[in-house]
Write a protein that holds these residues in place. Sequence first.
Motif, short mmCIF file in Angstrom:
data_model
loop_
_atom_site.label_atom_id
_atom_site.label_comp_id
_atom_site.label_asym_id
_atom_site.label_seq_id
_atom_site.Cartn_x
_atom_site.Cartn_y
_atom_site.Cartn_z
N HIS A 36 -7.47 1.85 6.70
CA HIS A 36 -7.25 3.07 6.33
C HIS A 36 -8.25 4.23 6.43
CE1 HIS A 36 -5.98 0.19 3.33
NE2 HIS A 36 -5.54 1.45 2.71
N PHE A 37 -8.15 4.69 7.56
CA PHE A 37 -8.86 5.37 8.47
C PHE A 37 -8.35 7.17 8.73
CE2 PHE A 37 -9.17 7.02 13.43
CZ PHE A 37 -10.44 6.84 13.09
N GLY A 38 -8.60 8.62 9.25
CA GLY A 38 -8.24 9.27 9.18
C GLY A 38 -7.26 9.93 8.30
N ASN A 39 -5.99 10.23 8.39
CA ASN A 39 -4.90 9.89 7.59
C ASN A 39 -3.47 8.62 8.02
OD1 ASN A 39 -2.67 9.89 6.16
ND2 ASN A 39 -2.63 12.14 5.69
N TYR A 40 -3.56 7.64 7.81
CA TYR A 40 -2.83 6.69 8.01
C TYR A 40 -1.52 6.68 7.43
CZ TYR A 40 -3.19 5.51 3.37
OH TYR A 40 -3.75 5.60 1.99
N ASP A 41 -1.08 7.73 7.43
CA ASP A 41 0.24 7.64 7.26
C ASP A 41 0.71 9.47 7.90
OD1 ASP A 41 2.00 6.99 5.45
OD2 ASP A 41 2.33 8.28 4.15
N ALA A 42 0.21 9.78 8.48
CA ALA A 42 0.54 10.78 10.16
C ALA A 42 0.77 10.41 11.20
CB ALA A 42 -1.44 11.46 10.25
N ALA A 43 0.73 9.44 11.75
CA ALA A 43 1.11 8.32 12.83
C ALA A 43 2.50 8.14 11.88
CB ALA A 43 0.04 7.59 12.38
N ARG A 44 2.88 7.54 10.76
CA ARG A 44 4.26 7.44 10.78
C ARG A 44 4.78 8.46 10.44
NH1 ARG A 44 7.26 6.47 5.37
NH2 ARG A 44 4.75 7.11 4.77
N GLY A 45 4.43 9.34 9.78
CA GLY A 45 5.76 10.96 9.83
C GLY A 45 5.65 10.97 11.39
N VAL A 46 4.75 11.18 12.18
CA VAL A 46 4.78 11.35 13.10
C VAL A 46 6.09 10.84 14.12
CG1 VAL A 46 3.94 12.56 15.58
CG2 VAL A 46 2.55 12.79 14.04
N LEU A 47 5.99 9.59 14.26
CA LEU A 47 6.57 9.12 14.66
C LEU A 47 7.83 8.74 13.69
CD1 LEU A 47 4.32 5.48 15.31
CD2 LEU A 47 4.89 7.44 17.08
N ILE A 48 8.37 9.41 12.94
CA ILE A 48 9.55 9.29 12.42
C ILE A 48 10.33 10.23 12.50
CG2 ILE A 48 10.94 9.73 9.97
CD1 ILE A 48 8.34 7.77 8.72
N ALA A 49 9.47 11.56 12.83
CA ALA A 49 10.08 12.88 13.82
C ALA A 49 10.86 12.44 14.39
CB ALA A 49 9.07 13.86 12.88
N ARG A 50 9.90 11.82 15.68
CA ARG A 50 10.28 11.30 17.01
C ARG A 50 11.73 10.37 16.99
NH1 ARG A 50 6.23 12.57 20.09
NH2 ARG A 50 5.25 14.68 19.43
N GLY A 51 11.97 10.30 15.92
CA GLY A 51 12.61 9.33 15.41
C GLY A 51 12.74 7.33 15.40
N PHE A 52 11.22 7.59 15.62
CA PHE A 52 11.14 5.67 15.98
C PHE A 52 11.24 5.10 14.89
CE2 PHE A 52 8.65 7.74 19.15
CZ PHE A 52 7.92 6.48 19.54
N PRO A 53 11.87 4.06 14.59
CA PRO A 53 12.50 3.48 13.02
C PRO A 53 11.55 2.95 12.19
CG PRO A 53 12.52 2.23 14.48
CD PRO A 53 12.72 3.13 15.50
N ILE A 54 10.75 3.33 12.49
CA ILE A 54 9.33 2.98 11.47
C ILE A 54 10.09 2.82 9.58
CG2 ILE A 54 7.23 3.25 10.78
CD1 ILE A 54 6.78 3.35 13.79
N ALA A 55 9.28 1.42 9.52
CA ALA A 55 9.10 1.14 7.86
C ALA A 55 7.88 1.16 7.09
CB ALA A 55 9.50 -0.10 7.68
N GLY A 56 7.27 1.96 5.96
CA GLY A 56 5.62 0.89 5.80
C GLY A 56 5.87 0.17 4.95
N LEU A 57 4.83 -0.24 4.55
CA LEU A 57 4.36 -1.46 3.61
C LEU A 57 3.63 -0.77 2.96
CD1 LEU A 57 5.76 -4.25 2.70
CD2 LEU A 57 3.55 -4.96 3.63
N TYR A 58 3.33 -0.88 1.03
CA TYR A 58 2.02 0.00 0.40
C TYR A 58 1.84 -1.03 -0.07
CZ TYR A 58 6.24 1.11 -3.33
OH TYR A 58 7.19 0.63 -4.33
N ARG A 59 0.84 -1.27 -1.34
CA ARG A 59 0.81 -2.01 -2.28
C ARG A 59 0.35 -1.13 -3.41
NH1 ARG A 59 -4.05 -1.60 -5.35
NH2 ARG A 59 -4.38 -3.69 -6.34
#
Length: 290
Positions: free
Chosen positions: A127-150
């Motif tokens: 929980h650093f910076g904005n941890y969802d920004a990395a997920r958003g950037v990678l998904i926008a580049r076509g990376f098959p990223i899934a997220g795990l949430y509580r």
Amino acid sequence: MPKRATPSLTDKLSNTVFRAGMGLLQLMPYEKRIPMAGRLMTWVSPVLGFRRRIRANLALTCPDMPQTEVEHLCRAVPDNIGRTLAEMFSGQEFIAHVGNVAIEGPGAARLIQLKEEGRPCVLVSGHFGNYDAARGVLIARGFPIAGLYRPMNNALFNRDYLAAIETVGTPLFPRDRRGMTNMLRHLKSGGMVALATDQYFRSGAMLDFFGHPAPSPLSAAEMALRLEADLVPIYAIRQPDGLSFRIFVDTPVPHTTPEEMTQVTLHSLEAQVRAHMDQWLWIHRRWRKK
């Protein structure tokens, strides 16, 4: 802890206040909305007990820190929390703002190679910076990223929160047995998953974080070993303008034991936090006794 099935009166009131505040912020242009959200969170942070927790955690981990720096972090940490929440609830505006951010760091080339080869990867952050920004950037580049949430305890807020983070990208898996099963299936198919592994985990291994034992989950390392997947630390580092980010990919963690691998990821996160003390969620009760 699972979310409550029936919202309490407190749940309803707090969610109403949050939705009203976020609705008013949405009326502002993005470049003004995000800083205003940071200021608002800073103003209410004493009422929420944030400053007390920040001071307690810093007294434990950084006892020699000058009081002026402690007070600065008591304001700067809630500011980052407010900005992060407003970004998450800004949907496509947030994605458009971070979509062109470069992916850099010693592990960036390896991460791109894994994507091109269709191989699984477990990305770990905190929980650093904005941890969802990395997920958003990678998904926008076509990376098959899934997220795990509580899932949140407040079912009403959980509904809105889930809808907000789904705009960043899907799939998203809840942190429960079924969610873990689906996440493993995603990885086995050559997908990637992003995990924040820096919260207190009662049944976790007692590992070092900021010089103190902290119960930590081993699941990310265990999944990487089980599926012969890379374990890669990644961070979205907020820049001085308060709006933009760097996406930093650290060196992939060598496969050894779950404890040793998880300790490497904690040292990686600690290095980033020490370089950007205002960007970690110092309100965590990270060092509670097991």
